[in-house]
Design an enzyme around this catalytic site. Structure first.
Site, short mmCIF file in Angstrom:
data_model
loop_
_atom_site.label_atom_id
_atom_site.label_comp_id
_atom_site.label_asym_id
_atom_site.label_seq_id
_atom_site.Cartn_x
_atom_site.Cartn_y
_atom_site.Cartn_z
N HIS A 1 45.71 38.71 41.61
CA HIS A 1 46.63 39.29 40.62
C HIS A 1 46.67 40.80 40.72
O HIS A 1 45.68 41.46 41.05
CB HIS A 1 46.31 38.82 39.20
CG HIS A 1 44.97 39.24 38.67
ND1 HIS A 1 44.80 40.40 37.94
CD2 HIS A 1 43.75 38.66 38.73
CE1 HIS A 1 43.54 40.49 37.57
NE2 HIS A 1 42.87 39.47 38.04
N ASP B 1 38.67 43.94 39.77
CA ASP B 1 39.49 42.94 39.10
C ASP B 1 40.91 43.46 38.95
O ASP B 1 41.24 44.05 37.95
CB ASP B 1 38.86 42.61 37.74
CG ASP B 1 39.50 41.42 37.05
OD1 ASP B 1 40.28 40.72 37.71
OD2 ASP B 1 39.22 41.20 35.87
N GLU C 1 47.89 38.02 34.97
CA GLU C 1 46.67 37.22 34.85
C GLU C 1 45.84 37.61 33.64
O GLU C 1 45.29 36.76 32.95
CB GLU C 1 45.82 37.36 36.13
CG GLU C 1 44.74 36.29 36.29
CD GLU C 1 43.42 36.63 35.61
OE1 GLU C 1 42.58 35.72 35.48
OE2 GLU C 1 43.20 37.78 35.22
N GLU C 2 45.79 38.91 33.37
CA GLU C 2 44.91 39.38 32.30
C GLU C 2 45.44 39.05 30.90
O GLU C 2 44.75 39.25 29.91
CB GLU C 2 44.67 40.89 32.42
CG GLU C 2 43.98 41.31 33.73
CD GLU C 2 42.52 40.88 33.82
OE1 GLU C 2 42.03 40.19 32.91
OE2 GLU C 2 41.89 41.23 34.83
N GLU D 1 39.64 36.39 43.20
CA GLU D 1 38.94 37.16 42.18
C GLU D 1 37.61 37.57 42.81
O GLU D 1 37.16 36.97 43.79
CB GLU D 1 38.68 36.30 40.94
CG GLU D 1 39.93 35.90 40.18
CD GLU D 1 40.46 36.99 39.23
OE1 GLU D 1 39.85 38.09 39.18
OE2 GLU D 1 41.48 36.74 38.59
N HIS E 1 36.74 45.07 33.70
CA HIS E 1 37.08 45.28 32.28
C HIS E 1 36.21 46.34 31.61
O HIS E 1 36.15 46.41 30.40
CB HIS E 1 36.99 43.97 31.45
CG HIS E 1 37.89 42.89 31.93
ND1 HIS E 1 38.30 41.84 31.13
CD2 HIS E 1 38.48 42.67 33.13
CE1 HIS E 1 39.09 41.03 31.82
NE2 HIS E 1 39.21 41.53 33.04
ZN LIG Z 1 40.93 38.99 37.48
#
Ligand SMILES: [Zn+2]
Length: 428
Positions: free
Chosen positions: A122, A151, A185-186, A210, A396
């Site tokens: 993503h 990510d 995706e998030e 991922e 994140h």
């Molecule tokens: Zn991800």
């Protein structure tokens, strides 16, 4: 993550012994051109990664997502793919779905064989525009830092350079090699979930890039996340002067929540917990509205279906006949369940890693949040393997998100060899 080290070279004592050994040793040595090219591809991959990190692409930043989609599509075109930038049409609206959803990039490379293989990652991140300046791309020793680098920008870069590597090897024994990178995706993939499921449905294998965590573990299962929204409509009335004229939505809500509090089945990993509620406006008013939310987790796709049915059944039993009760269940992400094909592919991955003198962990116990691999797995009997990306840490987080540079060559080698051996039938 163990560092890369070449397999030990065992010098044969006599030529004839060497010849007899050679056949059995083939599997223990890295395939030379693939490995050499993977090493050459490290710097170009880092260059791509720098570019991708330098484009801010939060899930709600449509401008940024369009920009990164152009960048990714351009590179896939240069690699010879049939490429299109898609806009979402079939949107599964979740409670927090923004009005606009970013694009996806879809590329197909046609080969001479029969196998269908798909690579997904993503392009969106959890970060807000303007945060890049505090976390720009930089390399420090074995770590490459940057906003969204783990990510999942590394995943996009790894796919691009796996395709590049195959091209440099002039390898085209697959039937089709499909690349799909989405921009939502998030936020639980409201715009691209159905497309991922559709494109994945007839694939022999789907690899999801991922990050592989700190130790490069491949994941064959992830847990599913759902939520339930309960809405009760009653009737307001003066709580002191005429309470009997109202229908107390809070009473009904409480009744509903209590009768739906024991639907978890911990032995099979199904959990339902009521976590948020709201009702009433003033102390002296019988509340006309009340709402509650529950968090649901499951390890099997069918558990969510059964849970939703149980919830819809329960609300038929009301405390106050004049109240209206509504229940909405949303699957934010289905669980990814391991299947036989994914076990076979992952096991083969272990033998590929052994050629590099490394060991590869495979986990089929679901942990943590779900990913798009789960949407890919919904309608396919092929393999779906998650965690093909680089090793790293700090997804994140607001600082210090990084990937391990030392994991680039092994991961390029792994993905390339998996695609090659699936295509030629060595990996069945
Ligand atoms: Zn991800």
């Amino acid at each position: 993550m163990p560092r890369f080290r070449p397999a030990p070279f065992v010098a044969p004592l006599i030529a004839s012994l060497w010849l007899t050994c050679a056949a059995t040793m083939v599997r223990a040595e890295p395939v030379a051109d693939v490995h050499a090219l993977a090493q050459k591809e490290q710097q170009p991959l880092l260059d791509t990664l720098r570019d991708l990190v330098s484009i801010e692409s939060g899930s709600k930043d449509i401008e940024g997502l369009n920009q990164i989609a152009e960048r990714v599509a351009g590179q896939l075109k240069q690699l010879g793919g049939t490429v299109e930038i898609l806009q979402p049409t079939d949107i599964y609206r979740l409670d927090d779905t923004p009005e606009k959803i970013g694009p996806a990039v879809h590329a197909v490379f046609k080969g001479t064989g029969t196998k269908k293989i798909m690579l997904i990652a993503h392009m969106d991140t959890v970060y807000l525009k303007g945060m890049l300046k505090d976390q720009p791309f930089r390399i420090d020793g074995d770590k490459a830092y940057g906003l969204g680098i783990a990510d999942d920008k590394q995943g996009v870069a790894l796919i691009l350079h796996t395709v590049a590597l195959l091209q440099k090897l002039a390898f085209r024994d697959y039937g089709t090699l499909t690349v799909l990178t989405n921009g939502d995706e998030e936020i639980s993939s409201p715009g691209w979930r159905s497309t991922i499921t559709k494109f994945a449905s007839d694939q022999d294998a789907v690899f999801s890039f991922e990050g592989g965590g700190t130790d490069g573990t491949l994941r064959l299962a992830t847990s599913g996340i759902g939520s339930a929204y309960l809405t009760v409509q009653g009737k307001s009335s003066h709580a002191g002067a005429r309470p009997e004229g109202g229908v107390n939505a809070l009473y009904e809500l409480s009744h509903q929540v209590l009768q739906m509090k024991d639907l978890s089945k911990p032995e099979q990993g199904l959990k339902l917990n009521w976590t948020v509620s709201k009702s009433g406006t003033n102390r002296n008013v019988i509340p006309a509205d009340a709402t509650a939310q529950a968090d649901a987790r499951a390890l099997k796709v069918s558990d969510f279906d059964e849970l939703e049915k149980a919830l819809q059944d329960k609300i038929k039993n009301r405390l106050l006949q004049d109240s209206k009760v509504n229940l909405k269940f949303e699957v934010r992400r289905p669980p990814l369940e391991a299947n036989e094909a994914s076990r076979r592919v992952a096991a083969y991955g272990k033998t590929i890693y052994q050629e590099l003198g490394m060991s590869l962990k495979v986990d089929e116990k679901a942990t943590g949040g779900g990913t798009d691999a789960a949407f890919a797995a919904l309608k396919t009997s092929g393999a779906v393997v998650e965690g093909m990306g680089l090793s790293g840490f700090g997804a994140h987080s607001n600082d210090a998100e990084y990937v391990q540079v030392g994991s680039i060559v092994p991961r390029l080698y792994l993905a390339t060899r998996m695609i090659m051996d699936l295509s030629t039938g060595k990996l069945k």
